[in-house]
Write an enzyme that holds these catalytic residues in place. Sequence first.
Site, mmCIF file in Angstrom:
data_model
loop_
_atom_site.group_PDB
_atom_site.id
_atom_site.type_symbol
_atom_site.label_atom_id
_atom_site.label_comp_id
_atom_site.label_asym_id
_atom_site.label_seq_id
_atom_site.Cartn_x
_atom_site.Cartn_y
_atom_site.Cartn_z
ATOM 1 C CG HIS A 31 36.719 23.842 -31.914
ATOM 2 N ND1 HIS A 31 36.378 24.997 -31.247
ATOM 3 C CD2 HIS A 31 38.011 23.575 -31.587
ATOM 4 C CE1 HIS A 31 37.418 25.421 -30.548
ATOM 5 N NE2 HIS A 31 38.429 24.570 -30.737
ATOM 6 C CD GLU A 32 39.661 20.169 -32.663
ATOM 7 O OE1 GLU A 32 40.731 20.713 -32.986
ATOM 8 O OE2 GLU A 32 39.209 20.215 -31.507
#
Length: 578
Positions: A480-481
């Site tokens: 996600h990051e």
Amino acid sequence: METVLDPSRDDLPLTANTNHILVKHYALDLDVDFENHVIEGAITIFLEPGSRCRNLSGADEGSGQSESSESCKAETSAPCRIPVTNPGAFSSKMRSNDIVDCDTSEKDTSDKNGNHGSMEQTYGIFRSENCCNPENHEIEDFLLILDCCDLSVLKVEEVDATAVPGIERFTRSAQLTNVSRDLRNQIVHELVTLPADCWKEQLYYYACCSQAPGCGELLFTSSTWSLQIRKMGVKTATDFPHIVRIWYKTKPEGRSITWTTDQSSRPCVYTMGSPINNRALFPCQEPPVAMSTWQATVRAAASFVVLMSGENSAKPTQLQEGRLSWNYYVTMPMPASTFTIAIGSWKEVKPESYSLNELSTVTSFPPSKADSRCASGICGHMEYPCRFQNPNTASQAIIPYRVFAPECLQHRCEENLLQLIPQCLSSAHSTLGTHPFTRLDVLIVPANFASLGMASPHIIFLSQSVLPGGSQLCGTRLCHEIAHAWFGLAIGARDWTEEWLSEGFATHLEDVFWIEAQKLSRDEAKEQLELKALLRWRRLQDEVQNSTEEMQVLRNESTRAPCLIPLRLLGSNERINH
């Protein structure tokens, strides 16, 4: 009186007059004091008149500090008196040992208490009363307005760029004889508009200019949410000094940074993704459309490691009395809110069986199908050393990375996180192509971190909560990051009301990246996606049932009307602060 705002609930004022003047580069020179919980020093800003100034006449250019005629209807706030911690800094007489003669016609109109006049406030935009009236031919001095709060500003001065050796290359003259305001501003214009392939030279002269002597103190006023700077007699952004140095210190209660201890009970400080972003760390232009580069020199005790959102893996320089100096830089223009710093007794986590050289090796694979634009070498953004225009970067599936953590969490990082990073980076590359950034640091932040992760240029913060959850939790959060490197950093929303778009893309891509990283079959991937979709649907139902309607909508800035936000597009454990 100024309206009292709650950063956790209210929209915050964007006070910077970015329509009139833009910060193109920040040069920070800071000392970190853990004993008093203060960061202090100077920030030098390099300015260019904005598009509005180039389209307006001189009178109109200096008169409009607001973005609409409506915003001129305001209530007058009380004058702000600046706390004078260094009385000499406000003297109208320039000190000969550190300031050279600049403009003998300029006079300081501040009173004995350092008060520089009353300002107006409306919709969070502060301006001079006469600047709001285009019919007023007695135009007030032009105001440079920066977003800031919880800062003690000690002194503001113009910087004499002509004192830098070799700076004459940015002028049309072989020698600098008649130094004028126009000449200084011409030098800055030539410097900030250098071609992208001259970025090393540009950074060098930025650093030199940031250390150049001052040539006159500037008048300034601080309010709750802004810093206003002016020079006597200067009516337009074009004529305003293009290099300004601000001496300041943060406050222990400042909300942009958190002073705490790590999981090994050692002191540390970091930017935690505050609702007020970085305006309590340094004066800046807060709107996302204000794009700039930066470089920073940070000095701290030798026991601390300074990590930052910089393109380089900084190596410290030894100073006297057990202190180290760290230098970072960024050549991709970014919003000031993406600047990130973390200072603590972090330990770098390395595989026992690998050497440092092996760990830092960039793994290359054939160019991804997603990198078709590399063939043309053309991007639509402003000029900078763009990796998408460099064919050599298209094959870098795994960019150099490092992992840092408190000492007590090193073993957990070795077991889980360290082996997941190359898998996740490689899967992101196979999906989207060239990595937007040259390298990546991953830091396990202190336990008071309020989210599972936060992405910034070249650095990702992860919560300790992802470590014991096995590869599933750690891997999906890491993916996600990493996705935010493309959506949220390399490209992003034009204003804060559209932050949810970046979260929506990152949430979708975390599934795509993680499936690729696990090398799942089609049936296994389908089963995993269906399970996650069910979990998100149930979470969405819970959020709708347990949140007010106000929390389920965002205001449309163009119409000031609410617009419905599909909560399913928001990343899990993400928070909208604006």
